[in-house]
Design a protein around this motif. Sequence first.
Motif, PDB file in Angstrom:
ATOM      1  N   ASN A  56      17.405 -32.769  31.866  1.00 32.91           N
ATOM      2  CA  ASN A  56      17.206 -33.464  30.595  1.00 32.91           C
ATOM      3  C   ASN A  56      15.815 -34.079  30.477  1.00 32.91           C
ATOM      4  O   ASN A  56      15.572 -34.885  29.561  1.00 32.91           O
ATOM      5  CB  ASN A  56      18.267 -34.551  30.428  1.00 32.91           C
ATOM      6  N   THR A  67      14.852 -39.064  32.153  1.00 37.52           N
ATOM      7  CA  THR A  67      16.130 -39.068  31.443  1.00 37.52           C
ATOM      8  C   THR A  67      16.036 -40.003  30.242  1.00 37.52           C
ATOM      9  O   THR A  67      15.445 -41.085  30.334  1.00 37.52           O
ATOM     10  CB  THR A  67      17.316 -39.542  32.313  1.00 37.52           C
ATOM     11  N   GLN A  73      23.149 -38.191  31.844  1.00 35.07           N
ATOM     12  CA  GLN A  73      21.927 -37.379  31.813  1.00 35.07           C
ATOM     13  C   GLN A  73      21.336 -37.252  33.222  1.00 35.07           C
ATOM     14  O   GLN A  73      21.432 -38.174  34.043  1.00 35.07           O
ATOM     15  CB  GLN A  73      20.888 -38.026  30.895  1.00 35.07           C
TER      16      GLN A  73
END
Length: 283
Positions: A56, A67, A73
């Motif tokens: 991510n 993140t 995430q």
Amino acid sequence: MAVGMDVVLAGCTLIFAVYSVTAELPRKKFEYKLSLKGPHLIQSDGSIPFWTHGGNAIASDQSIRVTPSLRSQKGWVWSKNTNPHEHWEVEATFRISGRGRVGADGLAIWYTTQQGMDGPVFGGKDQWNGLGVFFDSFDNDGQHNNPYVMVMLNDGTKQYDHNSDGQHQQLGGCLRDFRNKPFPVKAKIEYYKNALTLSIHNGMTNNKDDYEICVRAENVNLPRNGYFGVSAATGGLAGAVDDHDLVSFITHSLTVPVTGVCIIYTTFFGMVHLFLYKILDLL
């Protein structure tokens, strides 16, 4: 005349003493292929020179959002090249920020034999071989000792114990509140002559030298030719998530001073002393 010669001798001794202290300090060389820093961090295709990122993680010209502050995430950024240097120093500059009173889960700085992309340990792979430095935001064990900075070594066989926040596995650590600071937080890791030193800049001032030692350990044996990396993860609770932003990652190789020069200087000043004392004896 004798007093003048004593002054000369004292001056020579002082010069040599200063030189000896200076010669003990390692020489630093910037390693651009193992570093990243804005502005113009990314190329037109979104890639980062000499680094790879994924999960991510979102790269921009100024920084990498490892993140975003969303639930569950994971992101990472890893060097494409290995580090061939026996002695080295890295300085990672980052921000960890969120609107909640507590954050989760945290950020990790890695030096490992393999690129540990995407895993359960702050976004990185478990059972790594090398070094992990963890900025743990969430208090999993309920001991009220977070945010916490921890150093952990692994030979590729140990699983990180999330339930105890790795407390019994750590090489060392320190309590540091690294969330929501007015200036970026910095972590400096030095590995020199098998001594590992972790120093933290807490982000409360803009003084670049405002570091405090968190961990120092002797007789540490890290593998050669490892990769550097940074990863991060957010938790599953909506009110406990953070943005994890990597601002820069700067690497220097460290070189042990050449001791032969010291021997030359020692011999030279010894001969000068002897010569001057012989002159004094004739006066």
